[in-house]
Design a protein around this motif. Structure first.
Motif, PDB file in Angstrom:
ATOM      1  N   ARG A  70       0.837  -1.198   0.000  1.00 18.97           N
ATOM      2  CA  ARG A  70       0.000   0.000   0.000  1.00 18.97           C
ATOM      3  C   ARG A  70       0.869   1.244   0.000  1.00 18.97           C
ATOM      4  NH1 ARG A  70      -1.175   3.873   3.098  1.00 18.97           N
ATOM      5  NH2 ARG A  70      -0.018   3.015   4.863  1.00 18.97           N
ATOM      6  N   VAL A  71       0.456   2.222  -0.787  1.00 18.73           N
ATOM      7  CA  VAL A  71       1.003   3.569  -0.702  1.00 18.73           C
ATOM      8  C   VAL A  71      -0.172   4.508  -0.501  1.00 18.73           C
ATOM      9  CG1 VAL A  71       3.114   3.165  -2.023  1.00 18.73           C
ATOM     10  CG2 VAL A  71       1.016   3.813  -3.227  1.00 18.73           C
ATOM     11  N   SER A  72       0.114   5.706  -0.027  1.00 16.05           N
ATOM     12  CA  SER A  72      -0.960   6.617   0.365  1.00 16.05           C
ATOM     13  C   SER A  72      -1.596   7.388  -0.776  1.00 16.05           C
ATOM     14  CB  SER A  72      -0.438   7.620   1.399  1.00 16.05           C
ATOM     15  OG  SER A  72      -0.020   6.929   2.550  1.00 16.05           O
ATOM     16  N   THR A  73      -0.838   7.677  -1.841  1.00 19.56           N
ATOM     17  CA  THR A  73      -1.385   8.488  -2.934  1.00 19.56           C
ATOM     18  C   THR A  73      -1.113   7.841  -4.277  1.00 19.56           C
ATOM     19  OG1 THR A  73       0.622   9.809  -3.271  1.00 19.56           O
ATOM     20  CG2 THR A  73      -0.937  10.597  -1.591  1.00 19.56           C
ATOM     21  N   ILE A  74      -1.873   8.259  -5.274  1.00 20.97           N
ATOM     22  CA  ILE A  74      -1.713   7.688  -6.613  1.00 20.97           C
ATOM     23  C   ILE A  74      -0.374   8.065  -7.238  1.00 20.97           C
ATOM     24  CG2 ILE A  74      -4.174   7.464  -7.087  1.00 20.97           C
ATOM     25  CD1 ILE A  74      -4.010  10.036  -8.720  1.00 20.97           C
ATOM     26  N   GLN A 128       2.502   7.899  -5.718  1.00 25.19           N
ATOM     27  CA  GLN A 128       3.573   7.085  -5.150  1.00 25.19           C
ATOM     28  C   GLN A 128       3.689   5.749  -5.881  1.00 25.19           C
ATOM     29  OE1 GLN A 128       2.078   7.345  -1.091  1.00 25.19           O
ATOM     30  NE2 GLN A 128       3.978   8.393  -0.515  1.00 25.19           N
ATOM     31  N   LEU A 173       4.511   1.650  -6.049  1.00 28.27           N
ATOM     32  CA  LEU A 173       4.392   0.403  -5.286  1.00 28.27           C
ATOM     33  C   LEU A 173       5.491  -0.605  -5.604  1.00 28.27           C
ATOM     34  CD1 LEU A 173       0.561  -0.126  -5.722  1.00 28.27           C
ATOM     35  CD2 LEU A 173       1.719  -0.038  -3.525  1.00 28.27           C
ATOM     36  N   SER A 190      -2.578  -5.030  -3.880  1.00 26.58           N
ATOM     37  CA  SER A 190      -2.045  -3.701  -3.579  1.00 26.58           C
ATOM     38  C   SER A 190      -3.106  -2.643  -3.812  1.00 26.58           C
ATOM     39  CB  SER A 190      -0.820  -3.413  -4.445  1.00 26.58           C
ATOM     40  OG  SER A 190      -1.183  -3.370  -5.803  1.00 26.58           O
ATOM     41  N   GLU A 191      -2.889  -1.496  -3.174  1.00 27.72           N
ATOM     42  CA  GLU A 191      -3.790  -0.371  -3.387  1.00 27.72           C
ATOM     43  C   GLU A 191      -3.087   0.935  -3.062  1.00 27.72           C
ATOM     44  OE1 GLU A 191      -7.322  -1.219  -1.155  1.00 27.72           O
ATOM     45  OE2 GLU A 191      -6.208  -1.835   0.593  1.00 27.72           O
ATOM     46  N   LYS A 192      -3.648   1.998  -3.613  1.00 28.29           N
ATOM     47  CA  LYS A 192      -3.126   3.342  -3.390  1.00 28.29           C
ATOM     48  C   LYS A 192      -4.201   4.129  -2.654  1.00 28.29           C
ATOM     49  CE  LYS A 192       0.043   3.373  -7.264  1.00 28.29           C
ATOM     50  NZ  LYS A 192       0.655   4.198  -8.299  1.00 28.29           N
ATOM     51  N   SER A 211      -8.764   5.978  -7.605  1.00 30.11           N
ATOM     52  CA  SER A 211      -9.561   5.056  -6.797  1.00 30.11           C
ATOM     53  C   SER A 211     -11.049   5.395  -6.922  1.00 30.11           C
ATOM     54  CB  SER A 211      -9.133   5.120  -5.331  1.00 30.11           C
ATOM     55  OG  SER A 211      -9.563   6.337  -4.760  1.00 30.11           O
TER      56      SER A 211
END
Length: 185
Positions: free
Chosen positions: A8-12, A14, A16, A33-35, A170
């Motif tokens: 996971r990363v916090s923003t689009i 960033q 992975l 995974s997700e942003k 997202s």
């Protein structure tokens, strides 16, 4: 018994890739995974999917605890849900597993540190914004998603998921924009 990786990363904005590569090297057969922010579990559908499908003996692997979450209560709830399913969590850096009691204690302490770090980040960000406002240079955050494009696609009859796919963002971001302009969407 499966090793399931979660990145996971916090923003689009960033990347992975470092996390994904590490999870592959660690032998994770499945990696989701997700942003999205780790401040809460809201909107973290990939994590929810992993937890829902965990079986006895499965292992959820994350590169660092803050990838699992930055709120101590959320992290402890995730650990509890995994334990209820007979699964456990392994954190690669530092290497800690919830297989034993000591691992659970360490995860609790690391969760508190992650939450404190998140609070410090917010405080530093607020201080920086305040200084920029005083200097007259603060313009606000840049708009990452074209709100008009979202409105246009919504008017064309597309659903939130399809809009998110097309705009490479997202669904939660599309929902938020839709709520902001709900009168016109």
């Amino acid at each position: 018994m499966a090793r399931i990786g979660y990145a996971r990363v916090s923003t689009i904005d960033q990347d992975l890739n470092v996390q994904l590569e590490r999870l592959r090297r660690e032998g994770c057969e499945i990696i989701r995974s997700e942003k999205i922010s780790g401040g809460s579990r809201e909107g973290r559908t990939e994590l929810a999917t992993i937890i829902e499908f965990l079986r006895r003996g499965d292992e959820l692997v994350v590169t660092r605890l803050d990838r699992l979450g930055r709120d101590t209560r959320d992290v402890l709830n995730i650990v509890h849900e995994c334990q209820q399913r007979g699964a456990y969590i392994t954190i690669l850096d530092p290497h800690v597993s919830t297989r034993g009691e000591l691992g659970c204690v360490i995860v609790t302490v690391l969760g508190m540190v992650a939450q404190m770090e998140r609070r410090f980040i917010r405080e530093r960000q607020r201080e920086g914004i305040d200084r920029a406002k005083l200097a007259g240079v603060y313009k606000g955050g840049k708009t990452r998603i074209d709100h008009e494009k979202v409105k246009h696609l919504r008017d064309a009859g597309l659903g939130h998921s399809e809009i998110a796919r097309q705009l490479k963002c997202s669904r939660m971001q599309v929902y938020r924009i839709s709520m902001k302009y709900r009168c016109s969407l």
